[in-house]
Design a protein around this motif. Structure first.
Motif: not given
Length: 314
Positions: A129, A175, A177-178, A180-181, A184, A198, A200
């Protein structure tokens, strides 16, 4: 006495009188006005030449042929300056040696050989990643919430981003994804029910390496993610003729910890040693060879020595 004998005696008397006058003039003259005895119909002046009559053959005689004795010194001759190329060489050689002094200091404590590759590995595993870095530009999308969504979120030098409603979020080293979590979870706690987030990477900041020392063009160069030591030096247009290829030092900082290792570029070029990986922010220093630098400086000053020698002989 007969008339012919009387005439002969008168002639001898006049010649003797002229000879005595010439000797007196020779003994009484001093310094630069001293006159040598005439040789035939020629007259030579020792030292500086006096104004001579137009019929005097000495006026047209070259200075190098005006040799004459006197009673106080030996034969005199004009002083011809001699060239001194050895003196010029003695002056210019130390200058070239001083100009070739090394700008780096040898450090025997730096790891070399296998120890160098333990510090700066030859192979760095390719990441699965992308780890976000400072100055990256991110995109944030929250489904159904255009006020929270952001087309551009720039990561500052501290590695942080500013998210509406939430505030500061750490981004560097993580990264997408981390990140975004985390966003959220914070939105779900106080602001939104079941948010869809999301994140990016819109624009990744380029990687750079600094190449210094004995290379043709020292500077900071952009590299891709899988660059090596040879490719980094090639971007600086290769080492100079005075480079010490056995002393190429790589500096690296990871998590505020500095690491240094010395490599032998000769062994790497021939495939004996592996070509180490170069990462973003690395610094490559190519050492200086005093011996090779001295001969290079000597070759550069050789045309100057020839010019001085030619000028001195004229």
């Amino acid at each position: 006495m007969s008339q012919p004998l009387r005439t002969l005696d008168h002639t001898l008397t006049q010649r003797s009188y002229r000879t005595r006058n010439t000797l007196r003039a020779d003994h009484s003259s001093h310094g630069q006005n001293r006159i040598c005895r005439g040789v035939g119909n020629r007259q030579v002046v020792c030292g500086a030449q006096r104004a001579a009559p137009a019929h005097n053959a000495c006026a047209a005689e070259p200075p190098a042929l005006r040799l004459c004795p006197d009673r106080t010194s030996r034969w005199r001759h004009p002083i011809v300056p001699k060239s001194r190329p050895s003196v010029l060489l003695a002056v210019l050689l130390p200058t070239s040696i001083l100009c070739g002094c090394s700008t780096t200091t040898y450090n025997p404590d730096l790891p070399t050989g296998a120890a160098a590759y333990d510090t700066i590995p030859a192979i760095v595993p390719a990441p699965t990643t992308y780890a976000i870095r400072a100055k990256d530009v991110l995109t944030l999308r929250v489904f159904g919430e255009p006020e929270v969504s952001q087309d551009e979120l720039r990561v500052d030098d501290a590695g942080l981003i500013q998210v509406p409603l939430i505030g500061t979020v750490k981004a560097a080293g993580r990264d997408a994804q981390e990140i975004g979590s985390e966003i959220t979870g914070k939105l779900a706690q106080s602001y939104l029910r079941n948010p869809q987030v999301a994140v990016s990477v819109k624009q990744a900041t380029p990687s750079f390496v600094s190449v210094e020392g004995e290379v043709e063009k020292p500077g900071v160069y952009e590299i891709d993610g899988r660059s090596t030591l040879l490719s980094a030096i090639a971007r600086a247009e290769s080492p100079t003729a005075s480079a010490k290829l056995t002393e190429v030092v790589v500096f690296r900082t990871i998590d505020q910890k500095s690491m240094v290792a010395r490599f032998d570029l000769k062994r790497i070029r021939t495939g004996i040693d592996p070509d180490p990986m170069i990462l973003d922010g690395d610094v490559v220093m190519v050492g200086y060879s005093t011996t090779r630098g001295f001969w290079q400086d000597l070759l550069k000053t050789a045309p100057l020595l020839n010019a001085f020698s030619l000028a001195a002989t004229r």
